[in-house]
Design a protein around this motif. Structure first.
Motif, PDB file in Angstrom:
ATOM      1  N   ARG A  92      -0.694  -1.915  -7.096  1.00 57.98           N
ATOM      2  CA  ARG A  92      -0.133  -2.552  -5.243  1.00 57.98           C
ATOM      3  C   ARG A  92      -0.933  -2.243  -4.427  1.00 57.98           C
ATOM      4  O   ARG A  92      -1.279  -2.272  -3.476  1.00 57.98           O
ATOM      5  N   ILE A  93      -1.815  -0.598  -4.395  1.00 58.16           N
ATOM      6  CA  ILE A  93      -2.631   0.056  -3.367  1.00 58.16           C
ATOM      7  C   ILE A  93      -4.173  -1.018  -3.739  1.00 58.16           C
ATOM      8  O   ILE A  93      -4.296  -1.322  -2.608  1.00 58.16           O
ATOM      9  N   LEU A 153       0.672  -1.431   0.037  1.00 56.05           N
ATOM     10  CA  LEU A 153       0.141  -0.120   0.551  1.00 56.05           C
ATOM     11  C   LEU A 153       1.217   1.454  -0.279  1.00 56.05           C
ATOM     12  O   LEU A 153       0.515   2.276  -0.899  1.00 56.05           O
ATOM     13  N   GLY A 181       2.804   1.942  -2.896  1.00 59.81           N
ATOM     14  CA  GLY A 181       1.826   1.861  -4.488  1.00 59.81           C
ATOM     15  C   GLY A 181       1.577   3.253  -4.450  1.00 59.81           C
ATOM     16  O   GLY A 181       1.314   3.653  -5.423  1.00 59.81           O
ATOM     17  N   ALA A 182       1.298   3.881  -2.746  1.00 58.83           N
ATOM     18  CA  ALA A 182       0.934   4.711  -3.189  1.00 58.83           C
ATOM     19  C   ALA A 182       1.851   6.305  -3.774  1.00 58.83           C
ATOM     20  O   ALA A 182       1.630   7.505  -4.298  1.00 58.83           O
TER      21      ALA A 182
END
Length: 137
Positions: free
Chosen positions: A63-64, A15, A18-19
């Motif tokens: 990925r988020i 997370l 990805g962010a």
């Protein structure tokens, strides 16, 4: 219990990476614009980093989604599902790692401000962190 903690660490790292990858890739894509020729990056092997930034938007978004839901469906859409699944994971890891190293190396070659050099280095590190989370499957 250890399995649950490892799963949560993997999802948390996914997370966060990805962010960061989506945010920095979007910022750097907007900064370079469609041509990307404003900072002489086209001299470095003839590649424009905008293509890697767009890849960062797509894979960072994945990925988020994985970090929030724990579902690997979006990744299986990207990588495919079948006999060659593990080969495609290795290819995606290599592409992410090469893109991260390339973006970090490019930040030292271009004639941009210190702020955008630091953003390029952070984006390259986010690519490498995303490669690690994909490899942790």
């Amino acid at each position: 219990m250890a399995h649950i903690i490892n799963r949560l660490k993997k999802r948390g790292l996914s997370l966060i990476s990805g962010a960061v990858l989506v945010a920095l890739s979007a910022l750097l894509t907007i900064r370079l614009g469609p041509s990307g020729l404003t900072d002489f990056s086209f001299f470095f092997f003839g590649f424009d980093p905008v293509y890697f930034y767009i890849l960062g938007l797509v894979l960072g978004g994945e990925r988020i989604v994985f970090g929030l839901t724990g579902s690997e469906r979006v990744f299986r859409i990207i990588a495919g599902d079948g006999v060659m699944y593990y080969y495609s994971i290795m290819i995606i890891v290599m592409i992410l790692a090469v893109a991260g190293i390339y973006i970090m190396a490019l930040s030292f070659v271009t004639f941009s401000s210190t702020t955008f050099r630091l953003l390029d280095i952070l984006d390259g590190l986010a690519f490498l962190a995303s490669a690690v989370t994909v490899w942790m499957r």
